[in-house]
Design an enzyme around this catalytic site. Structure first.
Site, PDB file in Angstrom:
ATOM      1  CG  ASN A  26      -2.173  -0.839   0.958  1.00 56.02           C
ATOM      2  OD1 ASN A  26      -3.063  -0.440   0.222  1.00 56.02           O
ATOM      3  ND2 ASN A  26      -2.226  -2.027   1.545  1.00 56.02           N
ATOM      4  CG  LEU A 104      -3.989  -1.903  18.807  1.00 58.27           C
ATOM      5  CD1 LEU A 104      -4.751  -2.289  20.061  1.00 58.27           C
ATOM      6  CD2 LEU A 104      -4.934  -1.293  17.783  1.00 58.27           C
ATOM      7  CG  ASN A 120      -5.556   0.929   9.805  1.00 54.60           C
ATOM      8  OD1 ASN A 120      -4.489   0.607   9.288  1.00 54.60           O
ATOM      9  ND2 ASN A 120      -6.387   0.023  10.301  1.00 54.60           N
ATOM     10  CG  HIS A 122      -9.791  -3.695   8.845  1.00 51.66           C
ATOM     11  ND1 HIS A 122      -8.885  -4.301   9.687  1.00 51.66           N
ATOM     12  CD2 HIS A 122     -10.848  -4.541   8.763  1.00 51.66           C
ATOM     13  CE1 HIS A 122      -9.362  -5.451  10.088  1.00 51.66           C
ATOM     14  NE2 HIS A 122     -10.558  -5.631   9.551  1.00 51.66           N
TER      15      HIS A 122
HETATM   16  C1  GRF Z   1      -3.285  -4.748   3.999  1.00 54.27           C
HETATM   17  O1  GRF Z   1      -4.092  -5.837   3.689  1.00 54.27           O
HETATM   18  C2  GRF Z   1      -4.031  -3.754   4.851  1.00 54.27           C
HETATM   19  O2  GRF Z   1      -5.410  -3.789   4.647  1.00 54.27           O
HETATM   20  C3  GRF Z   1      -3.741  -4.203   6.247  1.00 54.27           C
HETATM   21  O3  GRF Z   1      -2.435  -4.705   6.216  1.00 54.27           O
HETATM   22  C4  GRF Z   1      -2.122  -5.129   4.894  1.00 54.27           C
HETATM   23  C5  GRF Z   1      -0.863  -4.416   4.534  1.00 54.27           C
HETATM   24  O4  GRF Z   1      -0.326  -4.887   3.327  1.00 54.27           O
HETATM   25  N1  GRF Z   1      -3.907  -3.113   7.194  1.00 54.27           N
HETATM   26  P1  GRF Z   1       0.913  -4.123   2.708  1.00 54.27           P
HETATM   27  O5  GRF Z   1       2.025  -4.149   3.760  1.00 54.27           O
HETATM   28  O6  GRF Z   1       0.490  -2.723   2.399  1.00 54.27           O
HETATM   29  O7  GRF Z   1       1.296  -4.896   1.500  1.00 54.27           O
END
Ligand code: GRF
Length: 215
Positions: A26, A104, A120, A122
């Site tokens: 991400n 957290l 965040n 999720h």
């Molecule tokens: C993602 O699935 C996100 O929704 C969750 O942790 C994962 C992170 O994946 N919070 P990446 O490290 O961004 O590949």
């Protein structure tokens, strides 16, 4: 009356600090969206609690400063978060973007200082399936629709005001891995868009409800 709002200054791009613990796909999606002009953000720093996080390589490849804040170096989680707050302040952060940060945030001073300025993502439709392994939880439960939730972070696990949700059909997924892959694809489009929205306006928060207002 609105009870709170993020204090976005009326400037472009928005200064963000990213917190990640692992793969960082991400984080990469945000980097790529910035490069292609789809996300008006300036990534000031990557903060990670894992010295071997793949996210670190992504930061280095893109000239983004890295700060490692490990749990073992602090007596308490609150002390650790105090260090994180110092760094967020130092890098003049306007928006904190959690991207697979696996701890957290516990320190009230940090949470209050950055109230409605920490987001965040999720991998489920909250309030269903909070916590870890949300994709597996959804698959095991047998839900036909799952998706993603982007929300403000508060004291409670995966429970802050919701900014964005997107649903997808997972009824034909063979396993939790397939659910994860499908969800990740929509995360990579949605997260940069929501980060970008902070450069275009602000979110007014009234209780649990967050409403976007263009500036
Ligand atoms: C993602 O699935 C996100 O929704 C969750 O942790 C994962 C992170 O994946 N919070 P990446 O490290 O961004 O590949």
């Amino acid at each position: 009356m609105p009870s709170a709002s993020n204090s976005r200054l009326d400037r472009n791009p928005i200064r963000i600090s990213v917190l990640a613990s692992g793969r960082g796909s991400n984080f990469q999606a945000i980097i790529d969206a910035i490069k292609t002009g789809k996300c008006a953000a300036d990534i000031r720093v990557l903060i990670t609690n894992k010295p071997d996080a793949q996210a670190i390589d992504r930061a280095k490849e893109n000239g983004i400063p890295v700060e490692i804040v490990e749990r073992k170096d602090f007596a308490t989680r609150e002390d650790m978060d105090k260090k994180i707050k110092e760094l967020l302040d130092k890098y003049q952060t306007e928006l904190v973007v959690l991207a697979g940060y696996m701890l957290l945030l516990k320190d009230k001073v940090l949470l209050d200082a950055y109230r409605n300025q920490i987001i965040n993502i999720h991998p489920a439709l909250l309030p269903s399936f909070p916590g870890v392994d949300a994709q597996e939880q959804a698959f095991d439960y047998g839900v036909k629709i799952s998706g993603i939730t982007i929300h403000f972070v508060d004291e409670h696990l995966d429970a802050g005001p919701i900014l964005y949700q997107e649903a997808i059909d997972i009824s034909d997924c063979k396993d939790a891995h397939e659910v994860s892959e499908r969800i990740l694809r929509i995360e990579h489009v949605a997260y940069p868009k929501i980060v970008d929205s902070f450069a275009k306006g602000r979110y007014i928060v009234d209780g649990k409800r967050a409403r976007f207002v263009k500036s």
